[in-house]
Scaffold this motif. Sequence first.
Motif, short mmCIF file in Angstrom:
data_model
loop_
_atom_site.label_atom_id
_atom_site.label_comp_id
_atom_site.label_asym_id
_atom_site.label_seq_id
_atom_site.Cartn_x
_atom_site.Cartn_y
_atom_site.Cartn_z
N ARG A 87 4.48 12.10 -8.66
CA ARG A 87 3.81 11.65 -7.43
C ARG A 87 4.69 10.66 -6.67
NH1 ARG A 87 -0.83 7.28 -6.96
NH2 ARG A 87 0.50 6.44 -8.58
N ASN A 88 5.25 9.67 -7.39
CA ASN A 88 6.05 8.65 -6.71
C ASN A 88 7.41 9.20 -6.26
OD1 ASN A 88 4.28 6.46 -6.55
ND2 ASN A 88 4.57 6.03 -8.72
N ALA A 94 0.84 -1.20 0.00
CA ALA A 94 0.00 0.00 0.00
C ALA A 94 0.88 1.25 0.00
CB ALA A 94 -0.92 -0.02 1.22
N ARG A 95 1.93 1.24 0.84
CA ARG A 95 2.80 2.41 0.97
C ARG A 95 3.44 2.79 -0.36
NH1 ARG A 95 3.76 6.69 2.55
NH2 ARG A 95 5.46 7.45 3.83
N PHE A 96 3.78 1.77 -1.16
CA PHE A 96 4.49 2.02 -2.41
C PHE A 96 3.58 1.90 -3.65
CE2 PHE A 96 7.76 1.37 0.66
CZ PHE A 96 8.76 2.25 0.27
N ASN A 97 2.28 2.09 -3.42
CA ASN A 97 1.29 2.10 -4.53
C ASN A 97 1.35 0.84 -5.40
OD1 ASN A 97 0.32 4.66 -3.84
ND2 ASN A 97 1.98 5.66 -4.96
N LEU A 98 1.58 -0.31 -4.74
CA LEU A 98 1.70 -1.54 -5.52
C LEU A 98 0.59 -2.56 -5.20
CD1 LEU A 98 5.59 -2.02 -5.24
CD2 LEU A 98 4.31 -1.49 -7.34
N SER A 99 -0.38 -2.17 -4.36
CA SER A 99 -1.40 -3.14 -3.93
C SER A 99 -2.15 -3.74 -5.13
CB SER A 99 -2.43 -2.48 -3.00
OG SER A 99 -1.78 -1.96 -1.88
#
Length: 244
Positions: free
Chosen positions: A182-183, A134-139
């Motif tokens: 964003r990232n 979730a933290r690294f936008n990979l969910s």
Amino acid sequence: MLHLPQSLHLELHDMPEIIFENAAVSYEDTLILEPVSLSLREQRIGIIGANGGGKSTLIRMINGLGEPSSGRVLVDGLDVSEKGREVRKKVGYVFSDAENQIIMPTVREDIAFSLRRQKMPKEEKNKRVDEMLARFNLSDHADQSPHTLSGGQKQLLALAAVLILEPELIIADEPTTLLDLRNRLLIKEVFGGLEQQLIVVSHDLDFLSDFERVICINDHKIVADGPAQSSINHYVSLMTESIR
Ligand SMILES: Nc1ncnc2c1ncn2[C@@H]1O[C@H](COP(=O)(O)OP(=O)(O)OP(=O)(O)O)[C@@H](O)[C@H]1O
């Protein structure tokens, strides 16, 4: 942004000390890095400089990925050439080519692989992996093959797989090259919130602008070493002069 309690701030002065004692690197007869003597204790250290100057060569010596041809490198008093295994337990290394770090068939498993030797219940491991996803936008990509991720997503995965282990020292070689704004801001915030020591090689000068110390390497030697802005200014004028 993670705000640390006061007690943790005090511990920040207790960073692992990295010492380069006249460490030089040559391949065959070519000198790639002139002898370097440094003591690195600051929390966030940036390394900048022109292509091929020797930045990766310098940081690779910290965890034994590369060895000095002469001189030595010590991490917390341990000579990396003699105690590589012990040193590598303290160091998390994020490669510039994230593809090199991919080990497992899915994104979730790749992050979980880092925890294989940690003694904690499976549920706790799963929880931590989910948090990192979730933290690294990979969910949304958890069950996908890491090889099918975009370049930027692979960089995020490489960072997540290292940071989940909470190593004492984190070294990242060009961690933001493929990230969108964003990232990039996300990683800046994640790095800003870390309590560990961090060494980042980057061509993204803005990313390093608030680091405590920035070292500039040009033509195989250190040409500036000090507060971020002064080293960045030195580098910019060096590069500007070189194209005139
Ligand atoms: N195994 C090797 N054999 C011969 N030369 C090498 C080897 N590894 C690195 N070099 C050379 O050492 C020099 C420094 O390389 P290094 O990767 O440290 O540069 P860098 O500053 O990180 O560059 P960049 O910004 O392009 O990533 C380069 O000229 C490179 O070709």
